[in-house]
Structure formats: C-alpha cells, structure tokens
Design a protein around this motif. Structure first.
Motif, PDB file in Angstrom:
ATOM      1  N   ASN A  95      30.425  42.929  43.626  1.00  0.00           N
ATOM      2  CA  ASN A  95      31.638  42.234  44.084  1.00  0.00           C
ATOM      3  C   ASN A  95      31.749  40.841  43.470  1.00  0.00           C
ATOM      4  O   ASN A  95      32.846  40.354  43.184  1.00  0.00           O
ATOM      5  CB  ASN A  95      31.651  42.124  45.609  1.00  0.00           C
ATOM      6  CG  ASN A  95      31.957  43.464  46.252  1.00  0.00           C
ATOM      7  OD1 ASN A  95      32.536  44.348  45.604  1.00  0.00           O
ATOM      8  ND2 ASN A  95      31.555  43.640  47.490  1.00  0.00           N
ATOM      9  N   SER A 106      30.534  36.527  50.029  1.00  0.00           N
ATOM     10  CA  SER A 106      31.604  36.088  50.944  1.00  0.00           C
ATOM     11  C   SER A 106      32.220  34.772  50.475  1.00  0.00           C
ATOM     12  O   SER A 106      33.338  34.446  50.847  1.00  0.00           O
ATOM     13  CB  SER A 106      31.064  35.946  52.363  1.00  0.00           C
ATOM     14  OG  SER A 106      30.040  34.981  52.365  1.00  0.00           O
ATOM     15  N   ALA A 137      35.278  33.195  44.678  1.00  0.00           N
ATOM     16  CA  ALA A 137      36.697  32.918  44.436  1.00  0.00           C
ATOM     17  C   ALA A 137      37.445  34.252  44.393  1.00  0.00           C
ATOM     18  O   ALA A 137      36.836  35.319  44.298  1.00  0.00           O
ATOM     19  CB  ALA A 137      36.841  32.196  43.105  1.00  0.00           C
ATOM     20  N   GLU A 138      38.762  34.175  44.468  1.00  0.00           N
ATOM     21  CA  GLU A 138      39.562  35.397  44.537  1.00  0.00           C
ATOM     22  C   GLU A 138      39.298  36.313  43.349  1.00  0.00           C
ATOM     23  O   GLU A 138      39.120  37.505  43.495  1.00  0.00           O
ATOM     24  CB  GLU A 138      41.033  35.015  44.586  1.00  0.00           C
ATOM     25  CG  GLU A 138      41.777  35.745  45.688  1.00  0.00           C
ATOM     26  CD  GLU A 138      43.109  35.112  45.929  1.00  0.00           C
ATOM     27  OE1 GLU A 138      43.984  35.312  45.077  1.00  0.00           O
ATOM     28  OE2 GLU A 138      43.272  34.417  46.954  1.00  0.00           O
ATOM     29  N   THR A 139      39.283  35.739  42.154  1.00  0.00           N
ATOM     30  CA  THR A 139      38.971  36.554  40.976  1.00  0.00           C
ATOM     31  C   THR A 139      37.829  35.919  40.206  1.00  0.00           C
ATOM     32  O   THR A 139      37.735  34.693  40.111  1.00  0.00           O
ATOM     33  CB  THR A 139      40.190  36.667  40.029  1.00  0.00           C
ATOM     34  OG1 THR A 139      40.726  35.377  39.853  1.00  0.00           O
ATOM     35  CG2 THR A 139      41.239  37.609  40.565  1.00  0.00           C
ATOM     36  N   ASP A 140      36.981  36.764  39.669  1.00  0.00           N
ATOM     37  CA  ASP A 140      35.855  36.272  38.891  1.00  0.00           C
ATOM     38  C   ASP A 140      36.334  35.816  37.513  1.00  0.00           C
ATOM     39  O   ASP A 140      37.475  36.102  37.113  1.00  0.00           O
ATOM     40  CB  ASP A 140      34.806  37.377  38.746  1.00  0.00           C
ATOM     41  CG  ASP A 140      35.352  38.540  37.969  1.00  0.00           C
ATOM     42  OD1 ASP A 140      36.201  39.255  38.514  1.00  0.00           O
ATOM     43  OD2 ASP A 140      34.973  38.715  36.799  1.00  0.00           O
ATOM     44  N   THR A 153      37.643  38.644  35.003  1.00  0.00           N
ATOM     45  CA  THR A 153      38.945  39.200  35.407  1.00  0.00           C
ATOM     46  C   THR A 153      40.044  38.166  35.153  1.00  0.00           C
ATOM     47  O   THR A 153      41.135  38.512  34.683  1.00  0.00           O
ATOM     48  CB  THR A 153      38.913  39.593  36.902  1.00  0.00           C
ATOM     49  OG1 THR A 153      37.779  40.428  37.112  1.00  0.00           O
ATOM     50  CG2 THR A 153      40.168  40.336  37.309  1.00  0.00           C
ATOM     51  N   ALA A 154      39.735  36.907  35.490  1.00  0.00           N
ATOM     52  CA  ALA A 154      40.729  35.846  35.286  1.00  0.00           C
ATOM     53  C   ALA A 154      41.099  35.740  33.804  1.00  0.00           C
ATOM     54  O   ALA A 154      42.284  35.620  33.457  1.00  0.00           O
ATOM     55  CB  ALA A 154      40.175  34.521  35.795  1.00  0.00           C
TER      56      ALA A 154
END
Lengths: 469, 154
Positions: A125, B43, B46-49, B52-53
């Motif tokens: 994740n 947890s 950030a929203e996108t790694d 991916t960003a």
C-alpha cells in the motif's frame, strides 16, 4: 477489471502444480505443501519461457497464447487423471498420523504467515509500484514488453537501464497484463507475494520430505518472521523469486539423492529450477554454473553405474532445456552487454582478478558494510547459534552428504558474489551497500534448509528421553 | 558426577522446550513488530505515492511521443553550472522512462525529439537559454516543467 485480474495468474499456477504433481507422484517422499509451493515458481517460470518463445516468434500481443495454456492444462490434467488412484491415496494420507507438536507448529506457522501477508499488503500500500529497481527495471521492462507489441524487441538496447537482465519476472507480469487487457497495478505485487510465500512453503515441504516435519514448520516460521524476507518480497525485485528457485533447485537435488525410486524426477525438477534461476537474474546464471559444477561432481563421485549416471544426466538436461533455450536466445539475439562483465573486453576484469590488493579492498569494503541481517530485534545468526547448541546437530551418513551438497552450493555461490565485487567497475563500497543484503537474501532460505536439516529432529529428542525414563 | 550428568540429562528436554519457546516468541514478536511498523506507515501515507504521482503527471506526454523508438531527454543536470540534486535527477529520469515506455529515453540531443524536464525557478529566460545552448526549439509546452523540443536542423 479489479480483482478479476488475479484470474490471469491461475493458468501458470495450475500448470506448475499439475506438472510437479505429475512428475513426483507416486512417491512417499513428497507432500502436498511441497507440490503446491514448488508449482507456483515453476509454473510462472515455465509459462514465462513459453511466453518468451511465443513473443519471439510472433509477438507478446499475438492472440492465442491462452489457448496454448489451456491445452497444456488439459494435457497435464489428463496425465494426472491417469494416476488418480495414487493422487487419492496421497491426499487421504496427507493429514494422517500427525502428532500434537506438528499441529501446534502448523497452526503457529499459519498465524505467522497471515501476519506476514498483512505486513506485505501494508508495504504494498505504501509502494504499490515497488521500490527503485522494480519500476526502474522489472516493471518497466514488463510495460515495454506489454506495450511494445510487434516492436517489443527494439527495447533491448544499451540506453535502457539494465536491458540485459533476464525476463522471468517482466514476462510473468506482461503475460497477465496482455491476457487481462489492462496494465493492472495489482499484478506485480501479486506475483511478488506468490514468490515470497511460496518460498516458505518450499522450505517447509522440503524438510517434510527430508523427514524433518517439526523442524520444517520451525524453519518456515523463522523465514516468514524475518522482516527482511517480507520487505524484500514486497519491493517487487527479482531477489525473492531467485531465492525461491535456488531453494527449489537445492532441495530437489537433495531429494534426488535420497529418493532412489524417483531420483530422475527430482533431477528434472532440480534442473528446471536451476535453469529458471538463471532466467530470473544474472546472479541466477552464476548459480546455474555453481549448480552444474556440484551436480557433475556429485554424479561422478557418488554413482558408479554408467546407466544411472546417464539417466541422471539426461534428466538434468530435460529439466534445463526450456529455460536454457530461452536464456541463450535472449542473451545472444536480444540482450546488450552487461555493465559488470564486458565480454568484449575482459582485460579489466582479469586484471582485478589477479590483483591481491583488490581482494583486500573487497574485504575492507565488506567489513565497512553495516552488520546485521534479517531485521530481528536480536541478531538472527546469534539466535540460531544458541538454538543449534541446545538442540545439537545430528549427522547420520545420508544427511551429511546432503549437508555437504548444500554447504558447497552456498559457499560457491557466495564466493561467486565475492568475485563479482572484485571485478566490478562500479564504486566498490556503493556497489556493496546497494546489493550485499539482497545477495545474502538469495542464500537465506537455502541456509535455513541446511540449518534445520542438520539439527536433531525434536520428535527424536523427546522419544529418546521417554525411552530413558 | 554421574548424578549431575543424570540430572542434566533429565533437565535437557526442558532446555529444549525453553529454546523452542524463546525462538517462537522472538519470531512472533518480529512478525507483530513488522506488522505494527508497516501499519503505522501505511496509515500515514500521502494520497498517492511518488511513482503513481509521476505516472499521472506525465501520462499524456506519451500521446505526444511516437509509439516506439528513442527520444532525447534533457533536465536540470544537463545545464552547466546549474544547482540540482543528482539523485533526484536520476530518479526523475527513470520515472519519466517508466511512464513513457515503450519509448526509450536517452540523455542528450542525439534524437530528433527531446523531452525536457526543467524545474520552474521563475526565470523567464530559462527555456530560451536552453534552446540556444542545446540547439533545440520548443515544440510544445506540456506543463510549466515538462516540455517537448525538436533538434534544430543543421
């Protein structure tokens, strides 16, 4: 597509399991854990070789490969169906005659495996594309193959980062993507997870086959509770796949020696695993060389009968043929030169090899490498040493031969790694810092096999003590 | 002496049980600890790694490039005297390569098309200077940091 993309992983896995089951059964020296666990890396490896040949002759996107896979499943299914009586007997005996200790260790192994899977998911994740090498090498190559269509061969040029690296992992990923029709980011971590957890199954199953049942569970628990194993597995690098295939080759070779009735079958699996190790990483090609040296020495020293030698050599060749054909085609017609060994100009490497000072530099650099392995709260080597002192080794003649084979394989592979550092053209300390822990990880599961093989079985200790009472 | 040896022999199974329990305890602790550490970091992500960003950032550049072949690549590390983080530049180069695959990126201006990745330092003369310095001209601005150039004909 979502979770359905996982279905694209089923054909290689089913093919692997059916192949291993067909080749090993009937045998009293195998078990369900080993068949299922060996089937995963071998199935992925076999299909990656066939997919490479398919792509080489046609192209990766050329339709029809799934038909070939289904035909292979049907053929292997039929071969297994013909020995269904043995399979039924084998399955019914799987859970019989298990003592309490085994059940306790088995449940603990399962618990540690579940925690390991949860940890693996957490790592994934955080880094869904894996870490540096994953997206700079392995997943990038998978993208290039899957997107390249009929021009896919054009990507193997020196400008591409490590374009000479073998293709088991990229082709396994590309195979699923092409079959699914989408570049799902679920596939690379799923394949990484399959290799990581199959490694523990191979370790446990191998020790079961070597009549070390409780030790098998313990070894699996130690492996899966080693944080680095889960971490390196989740990185989506090729190191855990290579470790699993080195373990598969080593344990199959051991089994070829003690399971006389099935020695040729085990030898096929040993050859296939060693060949696939070479198809996974360049370090696997070193392992293939080491493996062949050890096997040749073993066949010559242990077997006197010419026919037996011939049968074993032929079996080894049968196992090797598919991955070796794939490697030779790849290396001689597609791959550019390697960054460590320039085959066009070997003189710098030879100069390093004959320089005594260079060996001193490597030893110093290895000394400067941060110590510690595994990520346990206490050093794993110390824990294992204390454990070995208490349990004590027990080496009957047959086992000592197996232990010697494993020791030779491990020492020769490590020596090969050492020599790579001797000839490396890269900055030595940087090269060691970036790679040494991963190289040790290649050997770790096989080391655990050796370690738990030579210790006294726990059941024996208690039964001896009961007799004394 | 023999009584002592006998005592040790009798106690031996307990040593073994203790050794196994310690080994299992350490294994369980290591597993739980690794799980807890990764849960905490998962947890807090950030929203996108990063990958991916970058993939999102450059996704549409692929449409501007040819389907196959090699394209040049220039970034801050190619500008003489410019301050840059060398590891950042290498990572960005590889991330760009990851996104535009199967097109291959090669550093320099050896190929007709050149992908430019230059940080925006607010200097309006930065891109014109780069064009003059490397003998290239701007074909398309993709963002304020990503550009597509063509090499000038000689």
């Amino acid at each position: 597509m979502s979770y359905l993309v996982y279905l694209t992983l089923l054909p290689p896995i089913i093919i692997g399991i059916l192949f291993v089951s067909w080749i090993l059964l009937p045998s009293k020296n195998t078990n369900l854990m080993l068949i299922l666990s060996l089937g995963i890396p071998l199935g992925l490896g076999i299909i990656s070789c066939f997919y490479f040949l398919w792509s080489y002759i046609l192209n990766p996107a050329f339709p029809g490969f799934i038909c070939f896979e289904l035909a292979l499943i049907a053929a292997l299914g039929f071969l297994n169906w013909r020995q269904r009586a043995h399979i039924t007997e084998f399955l019914s005996s799987t859970f019989k005659n298990r003592n309490k200790l085994e059940w306790i260790f088995g449940v603990l192994f399962l618990a540690i495996a579940i925690i390991g899977i949860a940890t693996f998911i957490n790592y994934t994740n955080v880094n869904p594309h894996g870490r540096y090498d994953a997206w700079a090498i392995w997943n990038l190559r998978a993208r290039m193959i899957a997107r390249g269509a009929d021009q896919w061969k054009s990507i193997f040029i020196p400008q591409v980062f490590h374009a000479d690296y073998p293709l088991l992992l990229p082709l396994s990923i590309a195979h699923s993507w092409v079959l699914a029709g989408t570049e799902s980011q679920r596939i690379p971590p799923a394949i990484a997870g399959l290799f990581t957890f199959a490694t523990s199954g191979i370790l446990v199953g191998s020790l079961f086959s070597l009549k070390r049942r409780s030790m098998g569970w313990l070894a699996g628990i130690i492996l899966l509770s080693t944080p680095w194993v889960i971490y390196f597995g989740s990185l989506q690098f090729a190191d855990l796949p290579l470790a699993s295939l080195i373990l598969a080759a080593s344990s199959s070779l051991c089994m070829a020696l003690i399971d006389q009735n099935k020695s040729t079958s085990w030898m096929i699996l040993a050859g296939l695993s060693a060949g696939l190790a070479a198809w996974t990483k360049n370090e696997g090609q070193l392992f293939l060389l080491v493996f062949l040296v050890v096997v040749c020495g073993l066949i010559i020293l242990k077997f006197k009968n010419q026919r037996t030698i011939g049968r074993l050599a032929l079996s080894l060749g049968i196992g090797l043929i598919l991955p070796v054909v794939a490697i030779l085609i790849f290396k001689f017609s597609l791959a550019p030169a390697n960054d460590v060994i320039d085959t066009g100009n070997l003189s710098p490497a030879i100069a390093s090899l004959i320089s005594a000072a260079r060996y001193g530099e490597v030893i110093n650099a290895l000394n400067n490498y941060p110590k510690g392995f595994g990520g346990w709260i206490v050093p794993i080597p110390l824990v294992l040493l204390v454990f070995a002192l208490i349990i004590q080794p027990q080496l009957i003649r047959e086992r000592s031969n197996l232990a010697l084979i494993l020791i030779f394989l491990l020492i020769m592979q490590w020596t090969g790694y050492f020599l790579i550092y001797v000839i490396t053209p890269h900055q030595l300390q940087v090269h060691i810092n970036q790679s040494y822990d991963r190289l040790l990880m290649h050997l770790y599961p096989t080391f655990l096999l050796l370690f738990f093989l030579i210790l006294r079985p726990i059941e024996d200790i208690f039964s001896t003590n009961k007799r004394m009472d | 002496m023999s009584a002592l040896i006998s005592k040790i022999q009798k106690a031996y199974p307990f040593f073994i049980i203790a050794a196994i329990l310690i080994l299992l305890g350490l294994s369980a602790y290591s597993s739980f600890h690794a799980y807890k550490v990764t849960s905490d970091s998962a947890s807090g992500i950030a929203e996108t790694d990063m990958v991916t960003a970058w993939d999102k950032r450059l996704r549409k550049v692929r449409l501007l490039l040819p389907d196959q072949g090699i394209v040049g690549y220039l970034a801050d590390w190619d500008i003489p005297g410019y301050n840059y983080g060398s590891s950042d530049q290498e990572v960005e180069f590889l991330l760009a390569q990851y996104t535009v695959a199967p097109v291959v990126l090669e550093r320099g201006t050896k190929h007709k098309l050149v992908l430019g990745n230059f940080s925006d330092n607010g200097d309006p003369q930065k891109i014109p200077n780069i064009e003059a310095q490397f003998g290239i001209h701007l074909v398309q601005t993709y963002s304020n940091e990503i550009f597509l150039f063509e090499v000038n004909e000689k």
